[in-house]
Write a protein that holds these residues in place. Structure first.
Motif, PDB file in Angstrom:
ATOM      1  N   UNK B   4     -44.477 -99.919 -63.011  1.00 47.13           N
ATOM      2  CA  UNK B   4     -44.629 -98.516 -62.636  1.00 47.13           C
ATOM      3  C   UNK B   4     -45.819 -98.336 -61.702  1.00 47.13           C
ATOM      4  N   UNK B   5     -45.841 -97.179 -61.039  1.00 48.99           N
ATOM      5  CA  UNK B   5     -46.948 -96.835 -60.158  1.00 48.99           C
ATOM      6  C   UNK B   5     -48.262 -96.820 -60.943  1.00 48.99           C
ATOM      7  N   UNK B   6     -48.204 -96.309 -62.188  1.00 47.11           N
ATOM      8  CA  UNK B   6     -49.424 -96.246 -63.005  1.00 47.11           C
ATOM      9  C   UNK B   6     -50.071 -97.619 -63.167  1.00 47.11           C
ATOM     10  N   UNK B   7     -49.229 -98.663 -63.286  1.00 53.09           N
ATOM     11  CA  UNK B   7     -49.785-100.022 -63.440  1.00 53.09           C
ATOM     12  C   UNK B   7     -50.616-100.404 -62.224  1.00 53.09           C
ATOM     13  N   UNK B   8     -50.132-100.008 -61.046  1.00 48.18           N
ATOM     14  CA  UNK B   8     -50.876-100.332 -59.827  1.00 48.18           C
ATOM     15  C   UNK B   8     -52.208 -99.573 -59.822  1.00 48.18           C
ATOM     16  N   UNK B   9     -52.179 -98.314 -60.301  1.00 51.94           N
ATOM     17  CA  UNK B   9     -53.437 -97.557 -60.366  1.00 51.94           C
ATOM     18  C   UNK B   9     -54.415 -98.218 -61.339  1.00 51.94           C
ATOM     19  N   UNK B  10     -53.872 -98.716 -62.461  1.00 51.24           N
ATOM     20  CA  UNK B  10     -54.736 -99.398 -63.431  1.00 51.24           C
ATOM     21  C   UNK B  10     -55.337-100.649 -62.782  1.00 51.24           C
ATOM     22  N   UNK B  11     -54.512-101.376 -62.029  1.00 51.23           N
ATOM     23  CA  UNK B  11     -55.015-102.563 -61.325  1.00 51.23           C
ATOM     24  C   UNK B  11     -56.141-102.178 -60.361  1.00 51.23           C
ATOM     25  N   UNK B  12     -55.932-101.098 -59.607  1.00 50.34           N
ATOM     26  CA  UNK B  12     -56.972-100.628 -58.691  1.00 50.34           C
ATOM     27  C   UNK B  12     -58.230-100.267 -59.474  1.00 50.34           C
ATOM     28  N   UNK B  13     -58.035 -99.583 -60.615  1.00 49.52           N
ATOM     29  CA  UNK B  13     -59.164 -99.184 -61.455  1.00 49.52           C
ATOM     30  C   UNK B  13     -59.943-100.380 -61.966  1.00 49.52           C
ATOM     31  N   UNK B  14     -59.220-101.437 -62.365  1.00 48.87           N
ATOM     32  CA  UNK B  14     -59.887-102.637 -62.880  1.00 48.87           C
ATOM     33  C   UNK B  14     -60.746-103.280 -61.787  1.00 48.87           C
ATOM     34  N   UNK B  15     -60.213-103.325 -60.561  1.00 43.34           N
ATOM     35  CA  UNK B  15     -60.985-103.903 -59.456  1.00 43.34           C
ATOM     36  C   UNK B  15     -62.281-103.108 -59.254  1.00 43.34           C
ATOM     37  N   UNK B  16     -62.164-101.776 -59.225  1.00 43.41           N
ATOM     38  CA  UNK B  16     -63.355-100.936 -59.008  1.00 43.41           C
ATOM     39  C   UNK B  16     -64.316-101.057 -60.188  1.00 43.41           C
ATOM     40  N   UNK B  17     -63.757-101.132 -61.404  1.00 43.82           N
ATOM     41  CA  UNK B  17     -64.594-101.288 -62.600  1.00 43.82           C
ATOM     42  C   UNK B  17     -65.411-102.577 -62.501  1.00 43.82           C
ATOM     43  N   UNK B  18     -64.749-103.670 -62.121  1.00 44.08           N
ATOM     44  CA  UNK B  18     -65.447-104.952 -61.960  1.00 44.08           C
ATOM     45  C   UNK B  18     -66.584-104.825 -60.950  1.00 44.08           C
ATOM     46  N   UNK B  19     -66.310-104.134 -59.844  1.00 43.02           N
ATOM     47  CA  UNK B  19     -67.343-103.942 -58.818  1.00 43.02           C
ATOM     48  C   UNK B  19     -68.526-103.186 -59.405  1.00 43.02           C
ATOM     49  N   UNK B  20     -68.235-102.140 -60.218  1.00 44.27           N
ATOM     50  CA  UNK B  20     -69.326-101.324 -60.756  1.00 44.27           C
ATOM     51  C   UNK B  20     -70.194-102.159 -61.703  1.00 44.27           C
ATOM     52  N   UNK B  21     -69.566-103.064 -62.456  1.00 43.35           N
ATOM     53  CA  UNK B  21     -70.355-103.908 -63.371  1.00 43.35           C
ATOM     54  C   UNK B  21     -71.319-104.797 -62.589  1.00 43.35           C
ATOM     55  N   UNK B  22     -70.831-105.350 -61.474  1.00 46.46           N
ATOM     56  CA  UNK B  22     -71.717-106.176 -60.640  1.00 46.46           C
ATOM     57  C   UNK B  22     -72.891-105.352 -60.123  1.00 46.46           C
TER      58      UNK B  22
END
Lengths: 224, 320
Positions: B4-22
């Motif tokens: 679903x589209x939501x899964x892609x948004x979650x994937x995008x969110x995970x990438x940004x989340x990882x960036x924020x942790x760094x």
């Protein structure tokens, strides 16, 4: 009265305030002038922000592009092009314009794009062409070449995509005419886009040639 | 559906989340707390936009904008690797570096054309609401795995590189979504009706040429204000095209549609409101002048706009 929001945007852009801030302020002000309660404006804000998440799809391309760039993708793109004789910035970009526009006309919109194609491939190729021709690339010219690379992608996409029948714009217009009981035909709409598409290609290709001449003048050919 | 589209948004969110942790743990960035918070909040809006009530998403957006306004979003220092190090890596893989990059458009195309409408066990494989986007998401996922194997990279390394790119885009990453939001508020506040009234008020009814000029210019200008030709068409068509061009001058609606949308696109090329096409690329390409792409596009846009006006006038007046 509601045009005050539009005015705010123009002032903000002219005075070069941060666009994200200007846009948000304009939205809040416009909503309040129109008499929408503040909680309702914030709710509409959240709703629209969520519905339009697809606009930020470029994020999903970042890991691949980042990893490849770290391993020298841009250098490789530049290197490949610099091996071709008689290559120029304008020729690289005209070729891309053609591919992008024809691709979009065939419904292949996802063939290009700024994060996945222009930054890692097209801009370095154009820069590589300049480097091999002039032997140097000052920052000012490098910036211009990059801006041209991005512009080429947009122009190719915009004036190609409406030639394809099943694209959103054509469907939207057809639906609109249907609602107003005006007979229209999507195929004919798409076909009548072709003259403008060809004209846009010619104009932009000429401008890219002129850009080559400008670079020649400023940087001088290495063979001379 | 399976993807679903939501899964892609979650994937995008995970990438940004990882960036924020760094960013949170980067001691070289003096504003790491506010910068990290900005990306953390953004990742939450991406991942949970469907679940969190819109009012709270709205508040989070305003907090992000406040962080930007207060100068809390600071780019971290990234040590540029020397050309020799990059050259060494480039030599190792050479032309193979293109493979994952080319894989993205190829898989996206293949996915969106071939897998559209495919069902497995009665469920659609790709979300029918936005097949291209899901296909692009899956293509990127495949390409990243391929790229990691090829370059012997790790997921952490990929996130680190994403962070470098995301930070170079900076606040501009938010702009397309914010502008779409502005468009919605404009529509609800009735900006479109006001503009179309203003334009129709100056229409010289008897002159076909001037009606065409005002219609095409109106499409371009309205698009420049709203940042989107799709929003301009219904307003301008209802205000000018139907009453004047089609009903009075007997124009062919197919010609009008084709040419007017292109007139709108000429506007798109000239406005910072179309951030996705004009401002985000400037940030992506490290351009000093955020309006540089627009400046390059203006001459072509004006030439095409003039061509559209002449073409539309000729087609209507000759009654083709």
């Amino acid at each position: 009265m509601v045009l005050i929001g539009v005015l705010l945007i123009m002032i903000g852009f002219v005075l070069r305030f941060n666009s994200a801030v200007v846009v948000t302020v304009s939205a809040l002000v416009t909503g309040m002038i129109a008499g929408i309660p503040i909680t309702s404006i914030i709710t509409q804000f959240g709703e629209a922000f969520t519905t339009n998440r697809y606009m930020s799809i470029l994020i999903v391309t970042l890991p691949v592009i980042g990893l490849l760039e770290k391993n020298g993708l841009q250098q490789q793109a530049s290197k490949v092009v610099s091996k071709i004789k008689a290559i120029t910035v304008g020729r690289v970009l005209t070729m891309y314009l053609l591919i992008r526009e024809v691709g979009a006309a065939l419904g292949l919109n996802s063939l290009g794009g700024h994060p996945q194609t222009v930054r890692p491939l097209i801009a370095p190729m154009a820069e590589g062409a300049a480097l091999s021709k002039y032997g140097k690339l000052p920052e000012k010219e490098q910036q211009e070449i990059r801006a041209h690379a991005a512009a080429t992608d947009n122009i190719g996409l915009f004036f190609g995509e409406d030639i394809f029948v099943a694209v959103g714009a054509i469907l939207l217009m057809n639906g609109f005419f249907e609602q107003n009981n005006i007979p229209a035909d999507p195929i004919s709409m798409a076909l009548w886009g072709i003259p403008t598409a060809i004209f846009a290609f010619i104009v932009h290709a000429i401008r890219l040639r002129m850009f080559d001449k400008k670079l020649d003048k400023r940087l001088g050919s290495r063979d001379q | 559906m399976i993807f679903s589209v939501e899964m892609i948004y979650v994937l995008m969110g995970i990438i940004v989340l990882g960036c924020s942790l760094y960013i949170f743990t980067d001691r070289t960035n003096s504003r790491r707390l506010t910068t990290g918070s900005f990306y953390l909040i953004y990742s939450i809006t991406l991942m949970f936009g469907k679940i969190i009530p819109p009012f709270y998403i709205g508040l989070m957006v305003i907090i992000m904008v406040l962080i930007i306004a207060g100068g809390g979003l600071k780019k971290s220092e990234h040590v540029e690797e020397s050309i020799t190090v990059k050259e060494e890596r480039r030599k190792r893989l050479g032309g193979r570096l293109f493979l994952p990059a080319i894989l993205i458009p190829i898989l996206t195309l293949a996915g969106s054309k071939l897998l559209d409408g495919v069902k497995i066990g009665g469920k659609a494989l790709l979300d029918p609401s936005n097949v291209t986007m899901v296909a692009l998401g899956l293509a990127c996922l495949t390409a990243i795995i391929f790229a990691m194997v090829m370059t012997r990279g790790t997921p952490a390394g990929a996130v680190k590189e994403s962070r470098r790119l995301l930070e170079s885009i900076g606040w501009a990453v938010l702009l397309p979504q914010l502008l779409a939001t502005l468009g919605t508020i404009y529509t609800n506040a009735g900006v479109g009706t006001v503009v179309s009234k203003a334009v129709t008020a100056i229409i010289p009814e008897g002159s076909l040429f001037w009606v065409v000029v005002i219609f095409c210019l109106g499409m371009a200008i309205f698009t420049m204000i709203m940042g989107n030709a799709f929003a301009a068409f219904p307003v301008m068509a209802a205000g000018i095209a139907i009453p004047f061009l089609i009903n009075q001058f007997d124009a062919n609606p197919n010609h009008i549609a084709a040419i007017s949308m292109f007139a709108g696109y000429c506007g798109t090329l000239m406005t910072p409101m179309a951030a996705n096409f004009n401002i985000v690329p400037a940030a992506l390409l490290d351009l000093k002048d955020k309006n540089h792409v627009i400046k390059v596009q203006v001459p072509t846009a004006l030439a095409v706009l003039a061509f559209n006006i002449v073409l539309m006038y000729l087609l209507v007046s000759l009654g083709v």
